[in-house]
Design an enzyme around this catalytic site. Structure first.
Site, PDB file in Angstrom:
ATOM      1  CB  SER A 139      -8.345  -3.389   5.414  1.00  0.00           C
ATOM      2  OG  SER A 139      -8.474  -2.267   6.277  1.00  0.00           O
ATOM      3  CE1 TYR A 153      -3.074  -2.568   4.997  1.00  0.00           C
ATOM      4  CE2 TYR A 153      -4.951  -1.079   5.157  1.00  0.00           C
ATOM      5  CZ  TYR A 153      -4.342  -2.272   5.474  1.00  0.00           C
ATOM      6  OH  TYR A 153      -4.996  -3.180   6.271  1.00  0.00           O
TER       7      TYR A 153
END
Length: 253
Positions: A139, A153
């Protein structure tokens, strides 16, 4: 790519489903895995009505044993394995003051351990294929940007890239490449409840003025899996419509 044998973890929805669709459209034989059998069956039906047949495999990558069972079943269904798309991931938002040990453990179990042990479980089959490819879905959050409520995350996604770089060195003598795709803001089911105003605000942050599609990530994964990327390993590809480029907020024009 007509006879590639591909396993996509977390393939029952979102980016994983988009990756599976791209590979299937290009003629690959695809297995999608996930924890929810009902969701997997729904995904298989969704693709089949588009003329994109896939096999399904129930598996939870949060444990080493789960990864081993998943890999064995995928190899059984496909008769071998050429490509692993290690895509499975979770992203529950929790503010730093409220972040618990369980929150962190769950995040790293799926996003980091799941990546490492999925790769490990598929190594033998990938080496036997003599052109093994691994594509990790990371990501921009963590490696390039931050987002409130996603500190755990972001940490897991940055950690994936450290794994990719060192794993590339170990895997190269076996003819296996490993690379990572870093999606920006992608239009998935998880955004459906945000509302039109929020979606529009997200689009204004992107130079291309649109959210990415799950297929955009699928095409990036397909590149890393292609013969054309045979000399590319340990690398990252940001797919974000230019979201991480501006030094200052974008203005409408």
């Amino acid at each position: 790519m007509s006879r590639l044998r591909v396993l996509v973890t977390g393939g029952s929805q979102g980016i994983g489903l988009g990756i599976a669709a791209v590979f299937a459209r290009q003629g690959a034989r695809v297995v999608i895995s996930g924890r929810d059998e009902t969701r997997l069956d729904r995904a298989r039906h969704e693709l089949s009505v588009k003329g994109l047949p896939v096999e399904v495999c129930v598996g939870d990558v949060a444990s080493k044993q789960g990864c081993e069972r998943m890999a064995a079943r995928a190899v059984e269904l496909l008769g071998g394995l050429d490509v692993l798309c290690a895509n499975a991931g979770i992203y529950p938002e929790v503010g730093l003051p409220e972040l618990s040990e369980d929150d962190v453990d769950a995040m790293f179990a799926t996003n980091l351990k799941g990546t490492i042990f999925s790769v490990q479980a598929c190594l033998e089959a990938l080496a036997e294929s003599r052109r093994g490819r691994i594509v990790v879905t990371s990501s921009i959050t963590g490696p390039a940007t931050g987002f409130p409520g996603l500190s755990h995350y972001g940490a897991s996604k940055a950690a994936q890239l450290g794994f990719v770089r060192s794993a590339a060195l170990e895997l190269a003598p076996h003819g296996i490449t490993i690379n990572a795709v870093l999606p920006g803001s992608i239009r998935t089911e998880g955004l459906d409840g945000l509302g039109a105003d929020t979606i529009a605000a997200m689009e204004r942050c992107i130079p291309q003025r649109r959210l990415g599609s799950v297929e955009d990530i699928g095409y990036a994964a397909a590149y890393f899996a292609s013969d054309g990327a045979g000399f590319v390993t340990g690398q990252t590809l940001v797919v974000d419509g230019g979201q991480t480029l501006p030094e200052l907020p974008l203005h409408d024009h």
